[in-house]
Each structure stands twice: as C-alpha cells, then as structure tokens.
Design a protein around this motif. Sequence first.
Motif, PDB file in Angstrom:
ATOM      1  N   GLY A   1     167.108  66.567 122.867  1.00 29.62           N
ATOM      2  CA  GLY A   1     167.692  65.534 123.694  1.00 29.62           C
ATOM      3  C   GLY A   1     166.930  64.227 123.710  1.00 29.62           C
ATOM      4  O   GLY A   1     167.429  63.224 124.255  1.00 29.62           O
ATOM      5  N   GLU A   2     165.764  64.197 123.122  1.00 29.94           N
ATOM      6  CA  GLU A   2     164.934  62.982 123.132  1.00 29.94           C
ATOM      7  C   GLU A   2     165.164  62.098 121.920  1.00 29.94           C
ATOM      8  O   GLU A   2     164.638  60.989 121.854  1.00 29.94           O
ATOM      9  CB  GLU A   2     163.456  63.367 123.221  1.00 29.94           C
ATOM     10  CG  GLU A   2     163.098  64.070 124.521  1.00 29.94           C
ATOM     11  CD  GLU A   2     161.687  64.640 124.504  1.00 29.94           C
ATOM     12  OE1 GLU A   2     161.177  64.924 125.596  1.00 29.94           O
ATOM     13  OE2 GLU A   2     161.107  64.775 123.412  1.00 29.94           O
ATOM     14  N   LEU A   3     165.920  62.582 120.952  1.00 28.63           N
ATOM     15  CA  LEU A   3     166.148  61.841 119.721  1.00 28.63           C
ATOM     16  C   LEU A   3     167.637  61.653 119.489  1.00 28.63           C
ATOM     17  O   LEU A   3     168.442  62.574 119.701  1.00 28.63           O
ATOM     18  CB  LEU A   3     165.532  62.577 118.527  1.00 28.63           C
ATOM     19  CG  LEU A   3     164.021  62.788 118.559  1.00 28.63           C
ATOM     20  CD1 LEU A   3     163.586  63.620 117.348  1.00 28.63           C
ATOM     21  CD2 LEU A   3     163.270  61.470 118.584  1.00 28.63           C
ATOM     22  N   GLN A   4     168.004  60.467 119.029  1.00 28.55           N
ATOM     23  CA  GLN A   4     169.390  60.146 118.701  1.00 28.55           C
ATOM     24  C   GLN A   4     169.450  59.715 117.246  1.00 28.55           C
ATOM     25  O   GLN A   4     168.849  58.706 116.858  1.00 28.55           O
ATOM     26  CB  GLN A   4     169.897  59.033 119.617  1.00 28.55           C
ATOM     27  CG  GLN A   4     171.353  58.664 119.394  1.00 28.55           C
ATOM     28  CD  GLN A   4     171.779  57.525 120.305  1.00 28.55           C
ATOM     29  OE1 GLN A   4     171.293  56.404 120.165  1.00 28.55           O
ATOM     30  NE2 GLN A   4     172.664  57.829 121.255  1.00 28.55           N
ATOM     31  N   LEU A   5     170.139  60.485 116.422  1.00 27.53           N
ATOM     32  CA  LEU A   5     170.189  60.217 114.997  1.00 27.53           C
ATOM     33  C   LEU A   5     170.854  58.879 114.714  1.00 27.53           C
ATOM     34  O   LEU A   5     171.948  58.595 115.230  1.00 27.53           O
ATOM     35  CB  LEU A   5     170.946  61.334 114.273  1.00 27.53           C
ATOM     36  CG  LEU A   5     171.024  61.210 112.744  1.00 27.53           C
ATOM     37  CD1 LEU A   5     169.636  61.320 112.125  1.00 27.53           C
ATOM     38  CD2 LEU A   5     171.944  62.291 112.169  1.00 27.53           C
ATOM     39  N   VAL A   6     170.207  58.056 113.893  1.00 31.30           N
ATOM     40  CA  VAL A   6     170.732  56.749 113.501  1.00 31.30           C
ATOM     41  C   VAL A   6     171.293  56.816 112.088  1.00 31.30           C
ATOM     42  O   VAL A   6     172.454  56.493 111.832  1.00 31.30           O
ATOM     43  CB  VAL A   6     169.640  55.662 113.595  1.00 31.30           C
ATOM     44  CG1 VAL A   6     170.174  54.308 113.123  1.00 31.30           C
ATOM     45  CG2 VAL A   6     169.115  55.552 115.025  1.00 31.30           C
ATOM     46  N   GLU A   7     170.445  57.219 111.138  1.00 28.00           N
ATOM     47  CA  GLU A   7     170.848  57.359 109.732  1.00 28.00           C
ATOM     48  C   GLU A   7     170.032  58.482 109.126  1.00 28.00           C
ATOM     49  O   GLU A   7     168.964  58.857 109.641  1.00 28.00           O
ATOM     50  CB  GLU A   7     170.627  56.054 108.957  1.00 28.00           C
ATOM     51  CG  GLU A   7     171.509  54.893 109.382  1.00 28.00           C
ATOM     52  CD  GLU A   7     171.347  53.697 108.450  1.00 28.00           C
ATOM     53  OE1 GLU A   7     171.434  53.891 107.222  1.00 28.00           O
ATOM     54  OE2 GLU A   7     171.135  52.583 108.959  1.00 28.00           O
TER      55      GLU A   7
END
Length: 544
Positions: free
Chosen positions: A517-523
Amino acid sequence: MPVVRAESSATAPVGRGTLPMSWIRSNWTRAAFWAAFVIVLALGVRLAVVNQWDGGWDSTSNLVTTRNVAHGRGFTTDMVQDLVAPAPLPGPETVRTPGPVYLLAAVFKLAGESLGAQVLVNLATVLASALLLRWAVRRIAPPWLADFAGVLMLLANSNYRLIPFSNNDLLVLFTVCALCVAVKQWTGEWRPGTLALVAGVLTGVSFLTKQSYVLSMVPFTTLLVASDNRIRFGRRFGLLCVAGALVLLITAVYWGPNMARHGTPIYSPIQQLRLPLRYGTIPFVGYQRIPRFDVPAPTYGSMIASLGLHEVLRHELEVWRSLAPAAAERGFLVLLWAVTSLVFVTRRRLRLYALAATLLVAPIFDSVWWFPEGRYLYPVFPVAIFIAVLGTVGYLEVESSELTPRGRARIRATFTALVLLISGAALLDARWGWRSEFKGARTPAPGWTAAVRRLPENAVVLTAWTPYVAWWGHRLAVMEPWGTRADLEQVVRLYHPTAYLAVEIEDTASRAPFTPGELQLVEQGPDWRLYNIVRPDAAASRPR
C-alpha cells in the motif's frame, strides 16, 4: 664545504650509438612507435564518436559531479552515495576527488557535455604518458629501447581504460611525469630549485587527483631534493620546505572547505565501511546500501574484539595474497623483465632505482586499502618498464665489455626472444582491450531513463542505482537501504524520497521493505519498475 657537482658521465644521454645491439635499427623502432601512436589516436577518436556508455559506477559518479561543476553548482553531487552519515541533497561531494572532475568540467564547458569527452581526456592522458615515458627513456638508454617502451605504453590496454572516467589514467601520467623529473635530476639538466618546485606542484596536483598518492610523491620529492649533492644540506632542507608549502597551497582548495565544514582536512564518511568490508562483516555486493548512521566508526581493535585476532589475520593474508595475481595481470612479462633486470643494477644508477621505487608505494597501498583492485596498480606498469630499461642498459654495458663473443650471442638471442614475446603479448592485450572498449561503447542508456525524466523536476528517487539515476534521469537520488523496516523509515525521514526505482526486480531479497500500500506503480519495463511513494507515514510531512 665545497659543493659537489653532478658527474659529467650522468649529464649526457646513455647509449646513443655507444652500446651494442646496433642490429636493432632505431629508424625501424621509431616508425613502429609512431605507427602505434597514430593507430591508438585514430581508434580513440573513433571510440569517442561512437561511445554511449557512462563507464560504470565510479565513472558515472564522477560525471554527475562534473556536470554540476560545469553548470556552476560547485563541487557537489546530486545523490546520496552511502548511508554512513546524514548528508544534504544535493550537497558537497565527499567520495570523489576534485582533480579529474574539474579537468573534465573544463572540457564540458569548451566542447559541450557528452560521453565522448571523457574518452578524449583519457586518450590524451594515454598518449601523453607514452610520449613522456619515451622521452625519459631516451635520456638514459638507446633510442630503440625508448621506442619499445613507448610502444608498450600505447599497447598496454590492461593498464588503462578509455571509457570509464576516474583518476587511474591520470595517476599513470603523473607517475611518468615523476620519472621524467627523476631523469632531469640524474642528468643534472635542471637546477635543484626547479626540481623542488616541479616536484611540489606534481605532489599537490596528484593529491587533488587521489589523496593517497602523496604516499609516493612525498618520499619521491624528499629523496629527489635530499639526494641532490650539487647543493649543501641546508639549502636542500630549505627547498623541501618550499616544496611542502607549495603542496599545502595547491591542496588548500580541497582541505580548506573540509576544515571549515567538518573540522578535518579529509572528510569521507564512506571510509567507515572499509574495515567491515575488508574483514567480511558486511557483504561485498551492495555494501553502500547498509545503513550505519548510529553505528560507531569501526577500528582495528573493534574488529579484533568482534572476530578474533586469528580471523582478522586470515582476512589480511588473503588480501595481500591476492596482490600478486592482480599485479601479474598488469603485464606479467614486463614485470618479469623488470625483476630479472635487477641483476644488472649499477651503483651509478642506484638513485634512479630508488626514485622509481618510491612511486610504487601508493599503487600498492591503494590496491590493498579496501580490497584488491587491478586498476589501482596501473601506475606500476610505467615504473616496471623504467626499471627494466635501467637493468637493460646495465646489461648492454656488461655485454660490450665483459662477455665473450659466444656468450654475447647467447644473451643477445635470449633478449631478442624476450622482446618478441613481450611484443606479442602486448599486441594480444591491445586487441582484447580495444574489442572490449568498443563493445562497451555500444551499451545503451538504461531502459527506465525516459520514465525517470518524466517525474517532477523536484522528485527524489530512492534506488540502488543512484549514480545512473542522477546522470541519466537528471533527478536527485538516494541510496536504497538494505536492512530492516526501521532502516527504511530512517532513510525516508532523512531524505523524503517521492519515487522508488526497483531494478532487477526478480531480486526481491535485496529490495527495500515497503508494503504494497505504500507504493503506486507509475511505469515498468522488462527488469525495472518505477513507483510513487504514497506512504509511509514518516514521509507524509516531507517538505515541498
């Protein structure tokens, strides 16, 4: 007390048509040297044109600081290179030395920022080293032997690299310059005052290139001035003081700011990792990633208390045992030539041997200070050639006066075989080296470069690939910690990263312990993923 002048026999070049081996025509060897010079020059220029590789970790770290200097941001870095002591970001450079950086920054200012510039600087260094070594040898040996020495320097690809930009090639050049100064003193061509001034400048500039090189240059300068019997002892001492003052003045640009900021002339927190790495208490791969903010600086005493004296000595012996093969890789046959030529040491040239020997101190020290690395032994190669030349000249003098015709023929045949063997090995070394250089030149930019550049300009990227993110991505980079959740939170509180670049994603064991939950995938790409850091709570109050 009368002043003793240099011997007249030492003031003239040795062996110009007076020694045997006339069957080796100097016009042939001169043509061979200039042919090798032109070929290396052409290949080097071609390499500069096609190169697209940064040169590796240390080279890229130097490039980041070089770009900052060229853009007027001073001797600073855009990355956190270790987790030993908290550092501002961006902040002062504490790992690299200013000499190579400012040299390449000048080239960036004049010719533009490119990966070909570092190749041209290294190429100029190699060519200058070969020319100067050839000049020094011509003052003490037959012209054909000087040409041979120059060719060996040009072909010795295992003793220089053209793409990676660091201080190693420059130290080879400084070593050859020191040999030229030694020859100038031995022949009596320069006055004692000139020798002291030149040696002082060389010592200061070499310190700015690599601090530990003073371990060679200080004894070299001391012996150079103290052994000059053309002047009285009192004046020798005075000249040494002048040389020392010059060294302090030149190096003040480095130690002055360190004294002002940190209270010590040399500030390099990463050195605290040396003993744990040397004695195996931290892993070799990724050692910069291990947080040690709250760990006292290790000492030999603490290492002995932790591991025991027997274990410390075992690791120490392993380091020194690995020095021999590392040295042999620099050119086994040339080293063999140098060692065997010591049989013909003459008292008249003993001072030259001693001066050359002082130049071996720093390379040997550097190669065992952390862990054995062959590149730190690059300066050994020109010294080995120089010592081999001195012994060869001694042999030629013996051959011309004390050997029977039959014995002379046998030794001449043996020496010819040695020359041919060394030449063949040098050609193979050059062929392998240039193939490796051009193969490396085709290394493309990292696949994540465009994705990182699309991040906001004020983004701070947490990653294990800090120099590459700073150079290719043009973003601030923080070393990804290799440790516990508490270590990660401490790094986040200190540097407030906004993005996380994971490279070699299959190696999950070495990644920072974020929760999903602490990371949001960008690419993402085949072997990398770029995330925005949306938590943890420790980063929620990061400044904007």
